[in-house]
Each structure stands twice: as C-alpha cells, then as structure tokens.
Design a protein around this motif. Structure first.
Motif, PDB file in Angstrom:
ATOM      1  N   LEU A   1      26.459  70.799  70.303  1.00 22.75           N
ATOM      2  CA  LEU A   1      26.232  70.600  68.874  1.00 22.75           C
ATOM      3  C   LEU A   1      26.427  71.931  68.128  1.00 22.75           C
ATOM      4  CD1 LEU A   1      25.231  67.855  67.742  1.00 22.75           C
ATOM      5  CD2 LEU A   1      22.949  68.844  67.640  1.00 22.75           C
TER       6      LEU A   1
ATOM      7  N   ARG B   1      20.569  60.025  77.158  1.00 26.78           N
ATOM      8  CA  ARG B   1      19.652  61.063  76.673  1.00 26.78           C
ATOM      9  C   ARG B   1      20.404  61.901  75.667  1.00 26.78           C
ATOM     10  NH1 ARG B   1      18.615  66.511  78.275  1.00 26.78           N
ATOM     11  NH2 ARG B   1      20.249  66.523  79.846  1.00 26.78           N
ATOM     12  N   PHE B   2      19.731  62.226  74.560  1.00 23.35           N
ATOM     13  CA  PHE B   2      20.350  63.146  73.615  1.00 23.35           C
ATOM     14  C   PHE B   2      19.456  64.357  73.487  1.00 23.35           C
ATOM     15  CE2 PHE B   2      21.745  65.187  69.837  1.00 23.35           C
ATOM     16  CZ  PHE B   2      23.107  64.946  69.805  1.00 23.35           C
ATOM     17  N   GLY B   3      19.965  65.516  73.847  1.00 19.69           N
ATOM     18  CA  GLY B   3      19.117  66.698  73.738  1.00 19.69           C
ATOM     19  C   GLY B   3      19.673  67.880  74.486  1.00 19.69           C
ATOM     20  N   ALA B   4      18.769  68.812  74.768  1.00 19.18           N
ATOM     21  CA  ALA B   4      19.173  70.071  75.375  1.00 19.18           C
ATOM     22  C   ALA B   4      19.260  69.938  76.888  1.00 19.18           C
ATOM     23  CB  ALA B   4      18.176  71.170  75.019  1.00 19.18           C
ATOM     24  N   THR B   5      20.320  70.503  77.441  1.00 20.55           N
ATOM     25  CA  THR B   5      20.427  70.649  78.887  1.00 20.55           C
ATOM     26  C   THR B   5      20.132  72.110  79.196  1.00 20.55           C
ATOM     27  OG1 THR B   5      22.105  68.940  78.983  1.00 20.55           O
ATOM     28  CG2 THR B   5      21.969  70.411  80.883  1.00 20.55           C
TER      29      THR B   5
END
Lengths: 150, 148
Positions: free
Chosen positions: A13, A49-53
């Motif tokens: 992002l 899942r949407f987010g930080a890895t």
C-alpha cells in the motif's frame, strides 16, 4: 475490475494518509468504489486477510517446525481438529499421501527453541495417540515471496 | 520498538482499516492521533519490521491451485535444483529441511496442469525424480496473526 484491484492490493500500500485514493485514481474509479470493492472481496473471502505482513512473522518465537504425521484415514478429522486447538499450532492441513510417502497430516508448530518444538510435538502426540511423526526444521530459506496473481 | 508499536502491529496484521483515512481510523481504536500512527507505521516499514501492507488471498477463490512439494536432492545437485525451482514465479516459498526429502517448496498456479508440467520440467532439467506433490486435501487451521 476485481482483477485490476487485486493486482494493486497484492503489492505494498502506498505510504500516504489516503492510500486507497491513490490506487483508485490509477484505475480511474472513485475512492468510495475502490473501498466498496475491496470490502466485497473481503466479505466473499477472496481476501483472506488485509493488513501488515511482518518480516519475522515469528517475532517472539525463535523456532518453528513442520511436523508431518501419519494418521489413519478414519481418524484424520478427529486428530486434525484436536491438533488445531493448540495455541502453538499455526497451520494444520491434511495433504495427499502416496504409497511411498505416508505422511498425511501437517502441523506448523512454533516455540522458543527446537527443544520446545519437540516437546510440543510430544504433547500433540499424547493428546491424539498418534506416534508416527517427524519434525522438519527449516535449515535455510531459499525463497520467500508473496504470490503475484493475474 | 515500544509498547505503542507492538499495539499497532498487533492491530494491523488483520485489522488494517479499509477506509478513506485508515490511519485516523486506527488512531481512534488505539487512542492516538492520526499522524502519530502514520509516522510509527512508516518507521516500522523503514526499519523492516513490516514487510508490506496489503491483501492476502485465498488462492482457491481466485481459481488458483496450490501444492507443497518435497524433493529428495543430493548435496551436489542442491544448488542447481534450487536455482531451477526458484525461477518459477509460482514458487513462493522454498526451504532446506532436515530430512531425506530435503527441499520443500510451495507452488501456486492458475491450473493444476501448469504445476504438474512444471514439476515434470524440473525433473527433466535437474535429473531429480523424487519429487512428491502434496496438495492440501483439507484445512483444519490457518492462524494469521502473530502476537508481537
């Protein structure tokens, strides 16, 4: 349009206060529509899942092992569900087996040391009565990336 | 990394807001101003704690197929084998493991036949015949959040 959106959000992002506006502009759609479509992909579980890895997803855990088990076919549901209950087990899958490869259940276990991984496997074994297993530690990482779809 | 960073990391692994102002949204949840959340996350990215922020998908729902492969590769052929396998974009993870079957990699592709023909090709190029494809039959658990 969904494919175009997936192509954009499978990357990183943009580090901006309104990141979805920037991505929406690239596709020539409104920010609202972009957000609505991402939400819908999530509702349909296309997005898992949407987010930080995190770089070290096992931050706080220093060792992990893949434990491969040989489980009788008629017990696999019971055993798989029982192992999935353990906090230290992050993944639990039944996988295809072969005549010369009998392992059919795989659990990823996380611990503070290799020694602790062995102890977790012993507890899984005691809990389920399954005694035929092997711990596979990763000795070297040859590749680790995210999949690029479309 | 302080406790505020940890709170943020625990929140954004699966709870990153899909909203016009995601950092303001996070700030509301964590009782922090928008710009502080934003700057902390930017720093965590710069420091390499966060690899990326984005979507992770169910490959099956995108009509992609995936498998885990285990290969028995002698030491002297290891380097070449890994080189050939890693060339395929569908190979996303590849590890050396402590077993007779020592190379373990995941393979994702739009069709199962793509994977099968790639595995055949890999065997032909490298001369390694002992490769098992172990597709998942059933998923009992996949945990995605790691407490920091």
């Amino acid at each position: 349009m969904d494919k175009k959106i997936i192509r954009l959000i499978q990357g990183d992002l943009p580090m901006e206060l309104r990141p979805f506006k920037i991505l929406a502009d690239k596709l020539g759609i409104s920010e609202e529509e972009f957000i609505r479509r991402v939400e819908s992909l999530k509702d349909r579980e296309v997005i898992r899942r949407f987010g930080a890895t995190l770089r070290h997803q096992d931050a706080g855990f220093s060792a992990n092992a893949m434990v491969a088990w040989i489980v009788p076919e008629d017990k696999i549901e019971e055993v798989g569900n029982a192992m999935a209950q353990f906090r230290e087990v992050t993944h639990c899958y039944q996988r295809q087996s072969y005549k010369d490869w009998k392992y059919n259940l795989y659990t990823m276990v996380h611990g503070e040391s290799e020694e602790q991984c062995y102890r977790i496997a012993e507890r899984l074994s005691a809990e389920t009565g399954m005694t035929d297993y092997v711990l596979l530690f990763s000795e070297k990482e040859f590749k680790k990336t995210s999949m690029e779809y479309f | 990394m302080d406790n505020r960073d940890r709170e943020i990391l625990n929140e954004i692994q699966s709870g990153f807001p899909i909203a016009q102002r995601p950092y303001r949204e996070l700030g509301k949840r964590l009782d922090l101003p928008e710009d502080e959340v934003f700057l902390r996350i930017r720093r965590l990215k710069e420091e390499g704690v966060i690899r990326r922020i984005g979507g992770n998908f169910h490959s099956k729902k995108l009509d992609y197929r995936s498998t885990l492969c285990a290969a028995k590769v002698p030491q002297k052929k290891l380097k070449r084998f890994v080189e050939v396998v890693n060339r395929y974009p569908g190979v996303t993870h590849n590890y050396l493991r402590n077993h007779e079957y020592n190379v373990w990699f995941t393979f994702i592709a739009p069709r199962i036949v793509t994977i099968e023909s790639a595995l055949k090709e890999i065997s032909e190029i490298t001369g390694i015949k002992d490769v098992h494809s172990l597709p998942a039959v059933r998923m009992f658990k996949i945990k995605v959040d790691f407490e920091v």
